[in-house]
Write a protein that holds these residues in place. Structure first.
Motif, PDB file in Angstrom:
ATOM      1  N   ASP A  52     -40.641  13.716 -36.517  1.00 13.46           N
ATOM      2  CA  ASP A  52     -39.689  14.097 -35.471  1.00 13.46           C
ATOM      3  C   ASP A  52     -39.726  15.603 -35.272  1.00 13.46           C
ATOM      4  O   ASP A  52     -39.637  16.374 -36.229  1.00 13.46           O
ATOM      5  N   PHE A  53     -39.841  16.009 -34.015  1.00 14.65           N
ATOM      6  CA  PHE A  53     -40.077  17.409 -33.674  1.00 14.65           C
ATOM      7  C   PHE A  53     -39.442  17.713 -32.329  1.00 14.65           C
ATOM      8  O   PHE A  53     -39.438  16.874 -31.433  1.00 14.65           O
ATOM      9  N   ILE A  54     -38.930  18.929 -32.217  1.00 14.67           N
ATOM     10  CA  ILE A  54     -38.437  19.411 -30.927  1.00 14.67           C
ATOM     11  C   ILE A  54     -38.885  20.861 -30.791  1.00 14.67           C
ATOM     12  O   ILE A  54     -38.851  21.628 -31.758  1.00 14.67           O
ATOM     13  N   GLN A  55     -39.377  21.202 -29.613  1.00 13.03           N
ATOM     14  CA  GLN A  55     -39.893  22.553 -29.387  1.00 13.03           C
ATOM     15  C   GLN A  55     -38.781  23.480 -28.920  1.00 13.03           C
ATOM     16  O   GLN A  55     -37.924  23.097 -28.126  1.00 13.03           O
ATOM     17  N   THR A  56     -38.794  24.697 -29.454  1.00 10.84           N
ATOM     18  CA  THR A  56     -37.851  25.721 -29.020  1.00 10.84           C
ATOM     19  C   THR A  56     -38.555  26.633 -28.022  1.00 10.84           C
ATOM     20  O   THR A  56     -39.786  26.695 -28.018  1.00 10.84           O
ATOM     21  N   PRO A  57     -37.833  27.305 -27.154  1.00 12.87           N
ATOM     22  CA  PRO A  57     -36.383  27.286 -27.052  1.00 12.87           C
ATOM     23  C   PRO A  57     -35.885  25.970 -26.460  1.00 12.87           C
ATOM     24  O   PRO A  57     -36.621  25.275 -25.754  1.00 12.87           O
ATOM     25  N   LEU A  58     -34.638  25.645 -26.749  1.00 16.55           N
ATOM     26  CA  LEU A  58     -34.030  24.432 -26.250  1.00 16.55           C
ATOM     27  C   LEU A  58     -32.550  24.675 -26.012  1.00 16.55           C
ATOM     28  O   LEU A  58     -31.981  25.643 -26.517  1.00 16.55           O
ATOM     29  N   THR A  59     -31.955  23.792 -25.276  1.00 16.92           N
ATOM     30  CA  THR A  59     -30.514  23.913 -25.011  1.00 16.92           C
ATOM     31  C   THR A  59     -29.737  23.186 -26.102  1.00 16.92           C
ATOM     32  O   THR A  59     -30.281  22.340 -26.821  1.00 16.92           O
ATOM     33  N   GLY A  60     -28.470  23.515 -26.194  1.00 15.89           N
ATOM     34  CA  GLY A  60     -27.609  22.800 -27.128  1.00 15.89           C
ATOM     35  C   GLY A  60     -27.544  21.320 -26.821  1.00 15.89           C
ATOM     36  O   GLY A  60     -27.497  20.488 -27.722  1.00 15.89           O
ATOM     37  N   LYS A  61     -27.581  20.991 -25.535  1.00 18.30           N
ATOM     38  CA  LYS A  61     -27.537  19.581 -25.140  1.00 18.30           C
ATOM     39  C   LYS A  61     -28.796  18.852 -25.612  1.00 18.30           C
ATOM     40  O   LYS A  61     -28.713  17.735 -26.133  1.00 18.30           O
ATOM     41  N   GLU A  62     -29.966  19.470 -25.436  1.00 18.99           N
ATOM     42  CA  GLU A  62     -31.211  18.844 -25.885  1.00 18.99           C
ATOM     43  C   GLU A  62     -31.184  18.602 -27.401  1.00 18.99           C
ATOM     44  O   GLU A  62     -31.561  17.528 -27.866  1.00 18.99           O
ATOM     45  N   LEU A  63     -30.723  19.599 -28.131  1.00 15.86           N
ATOM     46  CA  LEU A  63     -30.637  19.450 -29.579  1.00 15.86           C
ATOM     47  C   LEU A  63     -29.642  18.357 -29.950  1.00 15.86           C
ATOM     48  O   LEU A  63     -29.929  17.502 -30.792  1.00 15.86           O
ATOM     49  N   GLY A  64     -28.504  18.345 -29.292  1.00 14.76           N
ATOM     50  CA  GLY A  64     -27.482  17.338 -29.579  1.00 14.76           C
ATOM     51  C   GLY A  64     -27.967  15.923 -29.326  1.00 14.76           C
ATOM     52  O   GLY A  64     -27.707  15.010 -30.123  1.00 14.76           O
ATOM     53  N   VAL A  65     -28.685  15.724 -28.211  1.00 13.05           N
ATOM     54  CA  VAL A  65     -29.218  14.396 -27.882  1.00 13.05           C
ATOM     55  C   VAL A  65     -30.211  13.949 -28.953  1.00 13.05           C
ATOM     56  O   VAL A  65     -30.164  12.817 -29.435  1.00 13.05           O
ATOM     57  N   ARG A  66     -31.099  14.845 -29.358  1.00 15.81           N
ATOM     58  CA  ARG A  66     -32.122  14.483 -30.349  1.00 15.81           C
ATOM     59  C   ARG A  66     -31.485  14.198 -31.718  1.00 15.81           C
ATOM     60  O   ARG A  66     -31.851  13.250 -32.411  1.00 15.81           O
ATOM     61  N   VAL A  67     -30.525  15.017 -32.105  1.00 22.17           N
ATOM     62  CA  VAL A  67     -29.824  14.796 -33.368  1.00 22.17           C
ATOM     63  C   VAL A  67     -29.124  13.440 -33.351  1.00 22.17           C
ATOM     64  O   VAL A  67     -29.201  12.671 -34.303  1.00 22.17           O
ATOM     65  N   ARG A  68     -28.449  13.119 -32.263  1.00 23.65           N
ATOM     66  CA  ARG A  68     -27.758  11.823 -32.158  1.00 23.65           C
ATOM     67  C   ARG A  68     -28.753  10.678 -32.281  1.00 23.65           C
ATOM     68  O   ARG A  68     -28.493   9.677 -32.955  1.00 23.65           O
TER      69      ARG A  68
END
Length: 85
Positions: A52-68
């Motif tokens: 599982d990976f997410i590229q930065t920069p990112l928004t708080g919403k993007e991070l929140g969705v992925r964490v959920r």
């Protein structure tokens, strides 16, 4: 449980840190993030395909969705994905 970690850090890198955490809590879910692309992280050997990976920069919403998404995934999911290729 979920840990969000950069891949490349001073001292222990992200995968080394997660290896140590998983010695104590094997089912810990992990979301790696980096300014590098997923493909670059895989090519460099820092990230296994399927991790599982997410590229930065990112928004708080993007991070929140992925964490959920990860928190809602089955508990055994984290233990199935290798940290390094």
């Amino acid at each position: 449980q979920l840990v969000v970690s950069d891949i490349i850090m001073r001292g222990l890198d992200g995968p080394q840190t997660i290896d140590r955490i998983r010695e104590l809590e094997p089912a810990t879910k992990v979301l790696y993030m980096s300014g590098f692309t997923r493909d670059a992280a895989i090519r460099s050997g820092e990230l296994a395909p399927g991790t599982d990976f997410i590229q930065t920069p990112l928004t708080g919403k993007e991070l929140g969705v992925r964490v959920r998404e990860l928190l809602d995934a089955p508990p055994f999911y984290a233990a199935l994905v290798p940290l390094r290729p």
